[in-house]
Design a protein around this motif. Structure first.
Motif, short mmCIF file in Angstrom:
data_model
loop_
_atom_site.label_atom_id
_atom_site.label_comp_id
_atom_site.label_asym_id
_atom_site.label_seq_id
_atom_site.Cartn_x
_atom_site.Cartn_y
_atom_site.Cartn_z
N ARG A 58 -28.50 19.07 -11.66
CA ARG A 58 -27.35 18.70 -12.48
C ARG A 58 -27.63 19.07 -13.92
O ARG A 58 -28.72 18.84 -14.43
CB ARG A 58 -27.10 17.19 -12.38
CG ARG A 58 -26.06 16.66 -13.34
CD ARG A 58 -25.97 15.16 -13.37
NE ARG A 58 -25.40 14.66 -12.12
CZ ARG A 58 -26.12 14.15 -11.12
NH1 ARG A 58 -27.44 14.09 -11.23
NH2 ARG A 58 -25.55 13.72 -10.03
N LEU A 59 -26.64 19.65 -14.59
CA LEU A 59 -26.77 19.94 -16.00
C LEU A 59 -26.64 18.64 -16.80
O LEU A 59 -25.97 17.70 -16.35
CB LEU A 59 -25.69 20.93 -16.44
CG LEU A 59 -25.80 22.35 -15.86
CD1 LEU A 59 -24.58 23.16 -16.26
CD2 LEU A 59 -27.09 23.02 -16.31
N THR A 62 -23.33 15.85 -17.38
CA THR A 62 -22.32 16.05 -16.34
C THR A 62 -22.43 14.92 -15.32
O THR A 62 -23.47 14.30 -15.17
CB THR A 62 -22.50 17.41 -15.64
OG1 THR A 62 -23.80 17.46 -15.03
CG2 THR A 62 -22.37 18.55 -16.64
N GLU A 63 -21.34 14.67 -14.60
CA GLU A 63 -21.27 13.51 -13.72
C GLU A 63 -21.49 13.85 -12.26
O GLU A 63 -21.48 12.96 -11.41
CB GLU A 63 -19.92 12.80 -13.88
CG GLU A 63 -19.74 12.18 -15.27
CD GLU A 63 -18.51 11.30 -15.35
OE1 GLU A 63 -17.72 11.31 -14.37
OE2 GLU A 63 -18.34 10.62 -16.38
N THR A 64 -21.68 15.11 -11.94
CA THR A 64 -21.95 15.46 -10.55
C THR A 64 -22.89 16.66 -10.50
O THR A 64 -22.96 17.44 -11.46
CB THR A 64 -20.64 15.78 -9.79
OG1 THR A 64 -20.92 15.92 -8.39
CG2 THR A 64 -19.99 17.04 -10.32
N GLN A 66 -24.40 20.24 -9.82
CA GLN A 66 -23.84 21.59 -9.68
C GLN A 66 -24.37 22.31 -8.45
O GLN A 66 -23.76 23.24 -7.96
CB GLN A 66 -24.17 22.42 -10.93
CG GLN A 66 -23.26 22.13 -12.13
CD GLN A 66 -23.57 20.80 -12.77
OE1 GLN A 66 -24.73 20.49 -13.02
NE2 GLN A 66 -22.55 20.00 -13.02
N ARG A 201 -23.37 12.21 -7.23
CA ARG A 201 -23.70 11.28 -8.32
C ARG A 201 -25.14 10.78 -8.21
O ARG A 201 -25.60 10.04 -9.09
CB ARG A 201 -22.74 10.10 -8.35
CG ARG A 201 -21.33 10.47 -8.74
CD ARG A 201 -20.47 9.23 -8.97
NE ARG A 201 -20.87 8.50 -10.16
CZ ARG A 201 -20.46 8.76 -11.40
NH1 ARG A 201 -19.63 9.78 -11.61
NH2 ARG A 201 -20.85 8.04 -12.42
#
Length: 229
Positions: A58-59, A62-64, A66, A201
């Motif tokens: 995940r970056l 961010t919330e999810t 990638q 998440r």
């Protein structure tokens, strides 16, 4: 300092900072355990190292995820982004007890997955643990101790004596989500409160209690203590 030396020094610091950020973003991160929802597996005051690469990448901000290359399995202890509407923004740490496609139920603290009660044995003898509200004093409290076996994971769960231990009616876990519960069954705000959690998440898998501080100071027996999944 001449210009070439300055450029080399700035470049060196830049690479160092980027390496540290990449390590924390994609590989490992330390999280503090402020509450008792995962007692006795995790204690208040533990600093737990999280494997952030265990399920995906995940970056920052961010919330999810990638990219996802593995889904959490039943029994894994995971760190997740606080669900939408949660009163606090802190990351949460819970145990995955059911995955997409499963049915899940809790009967007085006893976990039931796909209609089958998860094997559970009560541990005889006196049971107490140390609890602490944030900013408050440490206090010793009574418990009822069980050993639960979920797939190939064997761990302890606690309930409070003489009180209901958090019933959950039968629910179907949607695909792409996991259902989470705390090991301290009646002291945990988990999927009983915020429902199933999308796999994207999940930030990572708890790996190691690096250090821990309790009512008497450092807990030396938890130094570099591997998390029991």
């Amino acid at each position: 300092m001449d210009r070439s030396k300055l450029v080399k020094e700035v470049r060196g610091w830049t690479f160092t900072i980027l390496a540290v950020l990449a390590f924390r973003t994609f590989l490992y991160e330390a999280v503090y355990i402020p509450s008792g929802s995962m007692i006795p597996t995790l204690q208040i005051g533990d600093y737990v190292i999280v494997e952030k690469w265990a399920y995906g990448a995940r970056l920052p901000f961010t919330e999810t995820a990638q990219a996802t290359w593995r889904s959490p399995a039943r029994g894994d202890i995971v760190v997740l982004l606080a669900p939408p509407g949660n009163p606090r923004d802190d990351d949460l740490i819970k145990r995955v007890v059911a995955v997409g496609g499963d049915t899940v139920e809790i009967r007085d603290g006893h976990l039931v997955v796909n209609g089958d009660p998860v094997p559970r044995e009560r541990v005889p003898g006196r049971c107490t643990y140390w609890n602490k509200n944030e900013g408050g004093p440490w206090r010793e409290e009574p418990c009822v101790d069980f050993v639960e076996t979920l797939v190939d994971h064997r761990y302890h769960t606690f309930c409070t004596p003489y009180l209901p231990c958090g019933d959950v009616p039968v629910a179907k876990v949607p695909d792409g989500t996991v259902w989470l519960a705390g090991d301290h069954r009646d002291h945990s705000a988990d999927s009983r409160v915020f429902g199933p959690v999308p796999v994207g998440r999940i930030k990572g898998r708890a790996w190691l209690a690096l250090v821990s501080w309790g009512p008497g100071g450092p807990r030396w027996d938890r130094l570099f203590h591997f998390v029991n999944h």
